[in-house]
Design a protein around this motif. Structure first.
Motif, PDB file in Angstrom:
ATOM      1  N   THR A  94      34.472  41.416  55.487  1.00 50.66           N
ATOM      2  CA  THR A  94      35.387  41.183  54.340  1.00 50.66           C
ATOM      3  C   THR A  94      36.025  39.617  54.637  1.00 50.66           C
ATOM      4  O   THR A  94      36.059  38.626  53.939  1.00 50.66           O
ATOM      5  N   LYS A  95      36.318  39.808  55.816  1.00 45.40           N
ATOM      6  CA  LYS A  95      37.095  38.405  56.352  1.00 45.40           C
ATOM      7  C   LYS A  95      36.111  37.133  56.474  1.00 45.40           C
ATOM      8  O   LYS A  95      36.573  36.085  55.921  1.00 45.40           O
ATOM      9  N   ARG A  96      34.910  37.382  56.681  1.00 47.89           N
ATOM     10  CA  ARG A  96      33.969  36.169  56.586  1.00 47.89           C
ATOM     11  C   ARG A  96      33.485  35.768  55.229  1.00 47.89           C
ATOM     12  O   ARG A  96      32.856  35.089  55.027  1.00 47.89           O
ATOM     13  N   GLY A  97      34.157  36.633  54.284  1.00 46.27           N
ATOM     14  CA  GLY A  97      33.614  36.381  52.999  1.00 46.27           C
ATOM     15  C   GLY A  97      32.203  36.981  52.447  1.00 46.27           C
ATOM     16  O   GLY A  97      31.846  36.434  51.212  1.00 46.27           O
ATOM     17  N   ALA A  98      31.600  37.771  53.068  1.00 43.85           N
ATOM     18  CA  ALA A  98      30.334  38.351  52.721  1.00 43.85           C
ATOM     19  C   ALA A  98      30.526  39.684  51.993  1.00 43.85           C
ATOM     20  O   ALA A  98      29.354  39.983  51.721  1.00 43.85           O
ATOM     21  N   MET A  99      31.524  40.325  52.192  1.00 42.02           N
ATOM     22  CA  MET A  99      31.794  41.445  51.581  1.00 42.02           C
ATOM     23  C   MET A  99      33.258  41.548  50.778  1.00 42.02           C
ATOM     24  O   MET A  99      34.225  40.932  51.111  1.00 42.02           O
ATOM     25  N   THR A 100      33.130  42.478  49.575  1.00 47.51           N
ATOM     26  CA  THR A 100      34.473  42.685  49.030  1.00 47.51           C
ATOM     27  C   THR A 100      34.540  44.149  48.776  1.00 47.51           C
ATOM     28  O   THR A 100      33.521  44.797  48.680  1.00 47.51           O
ATOM     29  N   ILE A 101      35.954  44.620  49.032  1.00 46.79           N
ATOM     30  CA  ILE A 101      36.257  45.848  49.050  1.00 46.79           C
ATOM     31  C   ILE A 101      37.418  45.790  47.935  1.00 46.79           C
ATOM     32  O   ILE A 101      38.317  45.398  48.019  1.00 46.79           O
ATOM     33  N   GLU A 102      37.446  46.713  46.823  1.00 48.42           N
ATOM     34  CA  GLU A 102      38.245  46.895  45.719  1.00 48.42           C
ATOM     35  C   GLU A 102      38.474  48.086  45.497  1.00 48.42           C
ATOM     36  O   GLU A 102      37.629  48.899  45.581  1.00 48.42           O
ATOM     37  N   GLY A 103      39.413  48.510  44.698  1.00 51.64           N
ATOM     38  CA  GLY A 103      39.855  50.153  44.200  1.00 51.64           C
ATOM     39  C   GLY A 103      41.058  50.319  44.779  1.00 51.64           C
ATOM     40  O   GLY A 103      41.987  49.680  45.428  1.00 51.64           O
ATOM     41  N   ASP A 104      41.015  51.841  45.272  1.00 51.16           N
ATOM     42  CA  ASP A 104      42.311  52.693  45.495  1.00 51.16           C
ATOM     43  C   ASP A 104      42.176  52.619  47.000  1.00 51.16           C
ATOM     44  O   ASP A 104      41.445  53.178  47.964  1.00 51.16           O
ATOM     45  N   SER A 105      43.110  51.881  47.382  1.00 47.67           N
ATOM     46  CA  SER A 105      43.360  51.447  48.977  1.00 47.67           C
ATOM     47  C   SER A 105      43.639  52.751  49.684  1.00 47.67           C
ATOM     48  O   SER A 105      43.523  52.912  50.897  1.00 47.67           O
ATOM     49  N   HIS A 106      44.486  53.704  49.007  1.00 47.29           N
ATOM     50  CA  HIS A 106      44.733  54.899  49.740  1.00 47.29           C
ATOM     51  C   HIS A 106      43.409  55.739  50.109  1.00 47.29           C
ATOM     52  O   HIS A 106      43.183  56.110  51.171  1.00 47.29           O
ATOM     53  N   VAL A 107      42.385  55.521  49.181  1.00 40.37           N
ATOM     54  CA  VAL A 107      40.942  56.344  49.408  1.00 40.37           C
ATOM     55  C   VAL A 107      40.523  55.486  50.658  1.00 40.37           C
ATOM     56  O   VAL A 107      40.083  56.211  51.819  1.00 40.37           O
TER      57      VAL A 107
END
Length: 128
Positions: A94-107
């Protein structure tokens, strides 16, 4: 011919459910994840730590608790037997910009180690 990234990802259900310790770690997680491997979307349904289903086609407008999307290069690097620094972890990608994570941060944060372990399963050689 080597196994494709999609085939490696599709092995997650069998591998996760065969690992009693991993199932136990995720026993409090029931969630639907949309995981995109390159251009291939998957619906990963987890129920009480078990992978209930892994669908290669996302149903139209299917809700998801988390969406994890990465390039083919990112997944291939993450699933190397000994990933290179910066390519070894969901947050590094994610930091390198090759992945994104979206949604419920609690999960995500309540079940972070379980999710990291499940998504790293294709790193292991298949059992014969």
């Amino acid at each position: 011919m080597t196994e494709s990234l999609q085939q490696r990802f599709e092995s997650i259900a069998q591998r996760a459910n065969a690992d009693a310790r991993l199932v136990h770690r995720g026993r409090h997680l029931t969630a639907d994840l949309k995981v995109v491997v390159g251009d291939a979307p998957y619906l990963l349904r987890i129920r009480a730590g078990r992978v209930d289903s892994l669908q290669a086609q996302m149903p139209l407008f299917a809700p998801a608790d988390l969406v994890i999307r990465a390039t083919q290069e990112a997944w291939a690097a993450l699933w190397e037997p000994m990933p290179r620094p910066g390519w070894h972890d969901l947050f590094a990608l994610t930091k390198r910009g090759a992945m994104t994570i979206e949604g419920d941060s609690h999960v995500l944060f309540a079940h972070l180690q379980y999710l990291k372990d499940v998504l790293a399963l294709p790193r292991q050689a298949p059992a014969h």
